[in-house]
Design a protein around this motif. Structure first.
Motif, PDB file in Angstrom:
ATOM      1  N   LYS A 138       0.831  -1.204   0.000  1.00  0.00           N
ATOM      2  CA  LYS A 138       0.000   0.000   0.000  1.00  0.00           C
ATOM      3  C   LYS A 138       0.868   1.258   0.000  1.00  0.00           C
ATOM      4  O   LYS A 138       0.514   2.262  -0.628  1.00  0.00           O
ATOM      5  CB  LYS A 138      -0.920   0.007   1.223  1.00  0.00           C
ATOM      6  CG  LYS A 138      -1.969  -1.097   1.224  1.00  0.00           C
ATOM      7  CD  LYS A 138      -3.000  -0.877   0.131  1.00  0.00           C
ATOM      8  CE  LYS A 138      -4.080  -1.950   0.167  1.00  0.00           C
ATOM      9  NZ  LYS A 138      -5.092  -1.766  -0.901  1.00  0.00           N
ATOM     10  N   GLU A 141       1.908   2.182  -3.366  1.00  0.00           N
ATOM     11  CA  GLU A 141       0.827   2.806  -4.125  1.00  0.00           C
ATOM     12  C   GLU A 141       0.574   4.246  -3.692  1.00  0.00           C
ATOM     13  O   GLU A 141       0.089   5.056  -4.485  1.00  0.00           O
ATOM     14  CB  GLU A 141      -0.471   2.006  -3.960  1.00  0.00           C
ATOM     15  CG  GLU A 141      -0.404   0.583  -4.492  1.00  0.00           C
ATOM     16  CD  GLU A 141      -1.671  -0.194  -4.154  1.00  0.00           C
ATOM     17  OE1 GLU A 141      -2.596   0.408  -3.575  1.00  0.00           O
ATOM     18  OE2 GLU A 141      -1.728  -1.395  -4.474  1.00  0.00           O
ATOM     19  N   SER A 142       0.897   4.541  -2.443  1.00  0.00           N
ATOM     20  CA  SER A 142       0.564   5.862  -1.910  1.00  0.00           C
ATOM     21  C   SER A 142       1.650   6.370  -0.969  1.00  0.00           C
ATOM     22  O   SER A 142       1.781   5.898   0.165  1.00  0.00           O
ATOM     23  CB  SER A 142      -0.775   5.811  -1.164  1.00  0.00           C
ATOM     24  OG  SER A 142      -1.025   7.034  -0.500  1.00  0.00           O
TER      25      SER A 142
END
Length: 217
Positions: A138, A141-142
């Motif tokens: 995650k 992704e961010s």
């Protein structure tokens, strides 16, 4: 007795008899019954001393400074591998409680006495948490999520990582992470208040239940 908890004891059908007996024992002490994090909590002068909880396979009485109890009958256990302070006694039937009622009352009395002395638990410094692979994915992704997570206190980071990693399946770990992403981005820990109603800020004291009740009326 806190009437707000009546529904909790009535609706926890699987362990209602066991929890009801534990409640009766606790109400016979000087502890005050309150609602904390949606659970029955027993306090002394505003300090949390004991909690009751219902799980799938058992119900439990939790001593929040249990590590300081003498435990002559060897009844206490850690609720989790990394628990430093809390100790629990788990039950699966009423008879188990009845058989150790005298010992249980003695443990409760000792917990009250410890709280009255004001003694604190000497906690070990929080070590850097091991971040689950799903959370690292995650982060890839961010960058915003990674920055927000790393800005949390070590204790909050550790709580999240332990909760995420406790799931056996990767898809469940991912689902847990997705659920808490908004809370992490807001700089909140797992047990922090998100509704602004708590009287124990930044921790959640279960006041959000008032919103739920009002919406049901």
């Amino acid at each position: 007795m806190n009437s707000e908890l009546d529904s909790y004891f009535q609706e926890t059908s699987r362990w209602s008899a066991e929890l009801g007996l534990l409640r009766k024992i606790l109400l016979g002490t000087e502890l005050k019954e309150e609602v904390k994090w949606g659970q029955p909590c027993y306090t002394l002068n505003g300090a949390n001393v004991i909690m009751l909880a219902s799980f799938k396979d058992n119900c439990a009485i939790s001593f929040l400074k249990g590590v300081l109890l003498k435990d002559p009958k060897m009844l206490l256990s850690k609720p989790g591998e990394n628990s430093q302070t809390v100790r629990v006694i788990r039950f699966t039937n009423v008879q188990q409680i009845k058989e150790i009622k005298a010992d249980l009352s003695a443990y409760i009395a000792e917990a009250i006495s410890l709280e009255q002395t004001g003694i604190k638990v000497d906690r070990k410094p929080d070590s850097a948490p091991e971040i689950p692979d799903e959370l690292n994915a995650k982060f890839a992704e961010s960058a915003e999520l990674e920055k927000a997570f790393l800005a949390l206190t070590p204790g909050r980071q550790r709580a999240y990582c332990m909760f995420f990693a406790a799931a056996k399946q990767s898809k469940t770990r991912t689902a847990r992470i997705d659920k808490y992403i908004p809370q992490i981005l807001c700089g909140k820990g797992m047990n922090d208040c998100t509704c602004g109603l708590s009287k124990k800020m930044p921790a959640c004291d279960g006041s959000h239940q008032l919103l739920k009740k009002k919406s049901e009326i």
